[in-house]
Design a protein around this motif. Sequence first.
Motif, PDB file in Angstrom:
ATOM      1  N   LEU A 149       0.829  -1.186   0.000  1.00 34.50           N
ATOM      2  CA  LEU A 149       0.000   0.000   0.000  1.00 34.50           C
ATOM      3  C   LEU A 149       0.871   1.245   0.000  1.00 34.50           C
ATOM      4  CD1 LEU A 149      -3.020  -0.428   2.429  1.00 34.50           C
ATOM      5  CD2 LEU A 149      -3.001  -0.336  -0.051  1.00 34.50           C
ATOM      6  N   LYS A 150       0.503   2.182  -0.832  1.00 33.91           N
ATOM      7  CA  LYS A 150       1.237   3.448  -0.783  1.00 33.91           C
ATOM      8  C   LYS A 150       0.631   4.267   0.344  1.00 33.91           C
ATOM      9  CE  LYS A 150       2.587   4.057  -5.584  1.00 33.91           C
ATOM     10  NZ  LYS A 150       2.264   4.722  -6.846  1.00 33.91           N
ATOM     11  N   PRO A 151       1.408   5.012   1.059  1.00 28.89           N
ATOM     12  CA  PRO A 151       2.860   5.171   0.967  1.00 28.89           C
ATOM     13  C   PRO A 151       3.623   3.935   1.440  1.00 28.89           C
ATOM     14  CG  PRO A 151       1.998   6.442   2.807  1.00 28.89           C
ATOM     15  CD  PRO A 151       0.833   5.874   2.102  1.00 28.89           C
ATOM     16  N   VAL A 152       4.586   3.567   0.643  1.00 27.98           N
ATOM     17  CA  VAL A 152       5.376   2.383   0.917  1.00 27.98           C
ATOM     18  C   VAL A 152       6.491   2.729   1.884  1.00 27.98           C
ATOM     19  CG1 VAL A 152       6.856   0.646  -0.119  1.00 27.98           C
ATOM     20  CG2 VAL A 152       4.906   1.498  -1.380  1.00 27.98           C
ATOM     21  N   ARG A 153       6.646   1.880   2.859  1.00 24.01           N
ATOM     22  CA  ARG A 153       7.660   2.129   3.873  1.00 24.01           C
ATOM     23  C   ARG A 153       8.956   1.377   3.563  1.00 24.01           C
ATOM     24  NH1 ARG A 153       5.268   5.834   5.018  1.00 24.01           N
ATOM     25  NH2 ARG A 153       3.702   6.189   6.599  1.00 24.01           N
ATOM     26  N   MET A 154      10.000   1.875   4.098  1.00 26.12           N
ATOM     27  CA  MET A 154      11.303   1.226   3.907  1.00 26.12           C
ATOM     28  C   MET A 154      11.279  -0.218   4.376  1.00 26.12           C
ATOM     29  SD  MET A 154      14.018   2.521   2.565  1.00 26.12           S
ATOM     30  CE  MET A 154      15.454   1.934   3.427  1.00 26.12           C
ATOM     31  N   LYS A 155      10.670  -0.437   5.509  1.00 25.51           N
ATOM     32  CA  LYS A 155      10.710  -1.783   6.070  1.00 25.51           C
ATOM     33  C   LYS A 155       9.987  -2.780   5.170  1.00 25.51           C
ATOM     34  CE  LYS A 155       6.862  -0.480   9.063  1.00 25.51           C
ATOM     35  NZ  LYS A 155       6.438  -0.201  10.421  1.00 25.51           N
ATOM     36  N   GLU A 156       8.978  -2.303   4.459  1.00 23.72           N
ATOM     37  CA  GLU A 156       8.287  -3.200   3.542  1.00 23.72           C
ATOM     38  C   GLU A 156       9.186  -3.554   2.378  1.00 23.72           C
ATOM     39  OE1 GLU A 156       3.821  -1.396   4.356  1.00 23.72           O
ATOM     40  OE2 GLU A 156       5.047  -0.647   2.727  1.00 23.72           O
ATOM     41  N   LEU A 157       9.906  -2.567   1.921  1.00 23.46           N
ATOM     42  CA  LEU A 157      10.808  -2.799   0.800  1.00 23.46           C
ATOM     43  C   LEU A 157      11.941  -3.721   1.201  1.00 23.46           C
ATOM     44  CD1 LEU A 157      10.072  -1.484  -1.829  1.00 23.46           C
ATOM     45  CD2 LEU A 157      11.958   0.083  -1.542  1.00 23.46           C
ATOM     46  N   ARG A 158      12.331  -3.604   2.455  1.00 25.74           N
ATOM     47  CA  ARG A 158      13.415  -4.452   2.912  1.00 25.74           C
ATOM     48  C   ARG A 158      13.029  -5.914   2.909  1.00 25.74           C
ATOM     49  NH1 ARG A 158      17.740  -1.600   4.850  1.00 25.74           N
ATOM     50  NH2 ARG A 158      17.267   0.390   5.826  1.00 25.74           N
ATOM     51  N   ASN A 159      11.743  -6.162   2.995  1.00 28.34           N
ATOM     52  CA  ASN A 159      11.286  -7.547   3.118  1.00 28.34           C
ATOM     53  C   ASN A 159      10.972  -8.239   1.805  1.00 28.34           C
ATOM     54  OD1 ASN A 159      11.519  -7.874   5.823  1.00 28.34           O
ATOM     55  ND2 ASN A 159       9.461  -7.135   6.276  1.00 28.34           N
ATOM     56  N   ILE A 160      11.047  -7.522   0.723  1.00 28.54           N
ATOM     57  CA  ILE A 160      10.576  -8.134  -0.521  1.00 28.54           C
ATOM     58  C   ILE A 160      11.423  -9.309  -0.983  1.00 28.54           C
ATOM     59  CG2 ILE A 160       9.432  -6.063  -1.359  1.00 28.54           C
ATOM     60  CD1 ILE A 160      11.817  -5.596  -3.191  1.00 28.54           C
ATOM     61  N   TRP A 161      12.618  -9.391  -0.465  1.00 30.44           N
ATOM     62  CA  TRP A 161      13.490 -10.493  -0.894  1.00 30.44           C
ATOM     63  C   TRP A 161      12.876 -11.849  -0.595  1.00 30.44           C
ATOM     64  CZ3 TRP A 161      14.959 -14.020   2.661  1.00 30.44           C
ATOM     65  CH2 TRP A 161      14.871 -13.626   3.994  1.00 30.44           C
ATOM     66  N   GLN A 162      12.007 -11.895   0.401  1.00 32.74           N
ATOM     67  CA  GLN A 162      11.414 -13.170   0.783  1.00 32.74           C
ATOM     68  C   GLN A 162      10.658 -13.800  -0.391  1.00 32.74           C
ATOM     69  OE1 GLN A 162       7.562 -12.961   2.935  1.00 32.74           O
ATOM     70  NE2 GLN A 162       8.165 -10.870   3.387  1.00 32.74           N
ATOM     71  N   HIS A 163      10.106 -12.971  -1.236  1.00 31.97           N
ATOM     72  CA  HIS A 163       9.358 -13.504  -2.368  1.00 31.97           C
ATOM     73  C   HIS A 163      10.277 -14.131  -3.393  1.00 31.97           C
ATOM     74  CE1 HIS A 163       5.893 -11.605  -0.654  1.00 31.97           C
ATOM     75  NE2 HIS A 163       6.538 -10.469  -0.604  1.00 31.97           N
ATOM     76  N   VAL A 164      11.434 -13.517  -3.526  1.00 32.87           N
ATOM     77  CA  VAL A 164      12.413 -14.076  -4.451  1.00 32.87           C
ATOM     78  C   VAL A 164      12.885 -15.424  -3.931  1.00 32.87           C
ATOM     79  CG1 VAL A 164      14.627 -13.683  -5.574  1.00 32.87           C
ATOM     80  CG2 VAL A 164      13.146 -11.755  -5.039  1.00 32.87           C
ATOM     81  N   TYR A 165      13.166 -15.433  -2.662  1.00 33.19           N
ATOM     82  CA  TYR A 165      13.667 -16.636  -2.040  1.00 33.19           C
ATOM     83  C   TYR A 165      12.650 -17.761  -2.106  1.00 33.19           C
ATOM     84  CZ  TYR A 165      15.805 -19.607   1.473  1.00 33.19           C
ATOM     85  OH  TYR A 165      16.354 -20.654   2.139  1.00 33.19           O
ATOM     86  N   ARG A 166      11.446 -17.396  -1.816  1.00 30.96           N
ATOM     87  CA  ARG A 166      10.376 -18.382  -1.842  1.00 30.96           C
ATOM     88  C   ARG A 166      10.228 -18.988  -3.221  1.00 30.96           C
ATOM     89  NH1 ARG A 166       6.081 -15.289  -0.255  1.00 30.96           N
ATOM     90  NH2 ARG A 166       6.893 -15.380   1.839  1.00 30.96           N
ATOM     91  N   LYS A 167      10.311 -18.142  -4.195  1.00 33.21           N
ATOM     92  CA  LYS A 167      10.162 -18.618  -5.569  1.00 33.21           C
ATOM     93  C   LYS A 167      11.292 -19.570  -5.928  1.00 33.21           C
ATOM     94  CE  LYS A 167       7.832 -17.395  -9.513  1.00 33.21           C
ATOM     95  NZ  LYS A 167       6.595 -16.703  -9.799  1.00 33.21           N
ATOM     96  N   LYS A 168      12.469 -19.249  -5.450  1.00 30.57           N
ATOM     97  CA  LYS A 168      13.580 -20.134  -5.735  1.00 30.57           C
ATOM     98  C   LYS A 168      13.362 -21.492  -5.093  1.00 30.57           C
ATOM     99  CE  LYS A 168      17.343 -17.216  -7.016  1.00 30.57           C
ATOM    100  NZ  LYS A 168      17.360 -15.879  -6.422  1.00 30.57           N
ATOM    101  N   MET A 169      12.846 -21.452  -3.903  1.00 25.73           N
ATOM    102  CA  MET A 169      12.570 -22.702  -3.227  1.00 25.73           C
ATOM    103  C   MET A 169      11.575 -23.528  -4.033  1.00 25.73           C
ATOM    104  SD  MET A 169      13.792 -22.777   0.128  1.00 25.73           S
ATOM    105  CE  MET A 169      12.508 -23.597   1.040  1.00 25.73           C
ATOM    106  N   GLN A 170      10.588 -22.826  -4.526  1.00 24.45           N
ATOM    107  CA  GLN A 170       9.577 -23.483  -5.346  1.00 24.45           C
ATOM    108  C   GLN A 170      10.191 -24.102  -6.568  1.00 24.45           C
ATOM    109  OE1 GLN A 170       6.549 -20.509  -6.180  1.00 24.45           O
ATOM    110  NE2 GLN A 170       5.171 -22.237  -6.353  1.00 24.45           N
ATOM    111  N   GLU A 171      11.057 -23.321  -7.168  1.00 27.83           N
ATOM    112  CA  GLU A 171      11.685 -23.814  -8.388  1.00 27.83           C
ATOM    113  C   GLU A 171      12.507 -25.049  -8.114  1.00 27.83           C
ATOM    114  OE1 GLU A 171      13.869 -20.667 -10.215  1.00 27.83           O
ATOM    115  OE2 GLU A 171      12.023 -19.559 -10.603  1.00 27.83           O
TER     116      GLU A 171
END
Lengths: 603, 180
Positions: A149-171
């Motif tokens: 949700l905008k306004p986007v906070r720094m802490k939210e941006l810091r956490n986005i890596w989890q999605h990348v990681y999760r996807k890799k796990m899936q792969e």
Amino acid sequence: MGNPLPASRAAEAFPAGLRVLIVDDDATWLKILEKMLRKCSYQGRLLFAPTIARGGAALLLRVSSVLSVLDRDFVTTCSLATDALHILRERKARFDIVISDVNMPDMDGFKLLEHVGLEMDLPVIMMSIDGETSRVMKGVQHGACDYLLKPVRMKELRNIWQHVYRKKMQELKEVETHSIDEVINILRNGSEDDEDRHLTDETEMSFMRKRKDVDNKEFGDQELNDPSTVKKARVVWSVDLHQKFVNAVDQIGFDKVGPKKILDLMNVPGLTRENVASHLQKYRLYLSRLQKQNGGTCGGNMQSDHINKTIKGKFGLKSSTNMQQDWELTKYACTTENFRTHGIVANVAHVSEMNRVAPAQVIASKKGLVNGAQLGLFLSFKGMLPSIKEKACKPLHDERPVMQLMQYPEQENYSISEGYSCLANPDQDHEPCFDHLPSSQPLVTLATCTNGKDMKDLYEMKPLQPAMPPMACMIDSVSIQVKHGLVNLQDTGAICKLEGSPCIEDCYVDETCNQGCFPLTCEVSLKSKSDLDSMPEDLHLYSVQKLGCLENVSCSGPEIYQYIDSVPASEVQSINWCEGSEPSGEYLYDPVDYSLIDEYLFA
Amino acid sequence: MALHFSSAHPISALHPLLCFFLHDTYPEMEYASGLQRQLASMKKNLFDQGYLDEQFYQLEELQDESSPNFVEEVVTLFFRDSSRLVANIDQALQKYPQDFRRLDNFMHQLKGSASSIGAAKMKNECTSFREFCNKENREGCLRSFQKVKKEHAVLKQKLENYFQLLKQVGPVDKATHSGN
């Protein structure tokens, strides 16, 4: 591969260098987000998508003024989703994740994310000022893995890596490699980041090693000699490739489609079945979403109905006993705190032709709870139904469809009686099978068998996506994603529950790729009905993927119940379905998997 | 004697004492500290009166040595974009019959923009405009839009003043050195 970094160091280093693409039409937000990305040490790229309404000189002026305040090296401009996709493809830009605004005047954010997900297989995060449930739901339906949700906070941006990681796990799970080196290759190809590798090493070491053990024990050189499994670079689904894919699907007929068939028709060197399988999954999702849009409202019931329609009555498994199992879907609902769960019970039915795929799906049942004459396939899912709005609002990784699937291979030439009798008289025969399982042990018993098909066909079962064309089908092969959850069968009374527990972290499923038999992977422990009546709010999800296909299973009954206690997470389980078969494989249980489960039945 | 005044840092505790001792010799400093106070109170007002919200603090936190004027740049960019958008909406409102969907889209954009700098009052007015839009209430839209424009203009002025003052107060060592 080097020694994994100590967890803390790896964790700190890990998200740095994450390659993020941000798409937005608002220059101010682009500037802010660019700064945020820098602060997170991410490698950001911006895609500015201004409105082209006025066009011409005014647009150029706008663009140039925006570019003057942003770092030219890192920003690209284009206004339409199609252009954006083109740019992404062309540049072969390697991004780890895409964050896109939803409400752009000329670029359809949803369309963009869908295509990015489909073609480039990247996790996509949606962004908007608008947090309305319907919008979030739409994002979810288009495959977004998160919604900011905008306004986007720094802490939210810091956490986005989890999605990348999760996807890799899936792969990793999707990939049919059985050698630790091959898996590492995938990781390497998927990400250039050292940090990424280290972190994934950390956590995946344990099950990778087990994978390797299994392979060494069971496989010999078969798998490794197969060139298609040696190096699995990430496949980019370009327009051409996707077009070939679609053509192949159309040619085969959507209801008869399977990855192997598609792969053969496409005739693309270097493309593997797994690539096709995972792409097929996404494609189905995409289509079902389209259909849903066109089809109007879609309530939870409707989804069940769809599945009912599609699966109903077409499958049968003849049993040599006087038990007739028919495929039926029985809808049931389990109400819990804020949501309804619709479940589907499919009973294994007789498949008339042996040279077609005979899905052997039997669900083990607990004594006293099973109507002896019926074995069923239980699916329960929650959370993804549109009617469940509250849940839908939550970030995706908290919300999981839950499906529990137990299957049991059966073939005509298979001596069923023993197996069935085991089930049929749960009081006696079942007990020994499940007796030793402490009730808190969740296990899933799965098996599929198919026939006449190349073993390499794998699919994922997903219970949720409706809009499947009527399947006059037999199951080719099903790969099951088993999610932890509650299955409550009122009719047949069989209840299986998977408790979230890390102990089933590593369950192995047997898969062979050349011949035969794929036994189960894990078993579901059966609990008494009362235990299962309430669905825990928080269900851990375990996904079991890629069950292989069985061909001409000719095992005797008792063998089916051969299984290895899966309690300790580190143990490999293999179940010997067939005599002379060399099953091995594994299921990975991913507690944070958010993927959907559809149930597909194929001809 | 050089004192570093970082922007928006009230030094009220120190100030009176300094003022007392250095009054005659360093009038610039007193001037500077007066500005400092002015700046601080201006900022406080912006927040207290609801013109700005939390997001503005976030922007300030993003500002660092590599981008020392980050906040001002963002705000400037915002007003440039939003002025254009406001003009578009004005034009769109003149049209008849009213294309409420288009208006809503514009306002959605404007609201999103406003959220970027924390323009709270403006955001609220945007929200009420969208409500009128949903009900296809033309009169309501017109009235609401006047408020949006007003909030936009007021905030623009206030922030311009703020940044001007900030510039004066900011590089204070210049002021203190020059006179000595």
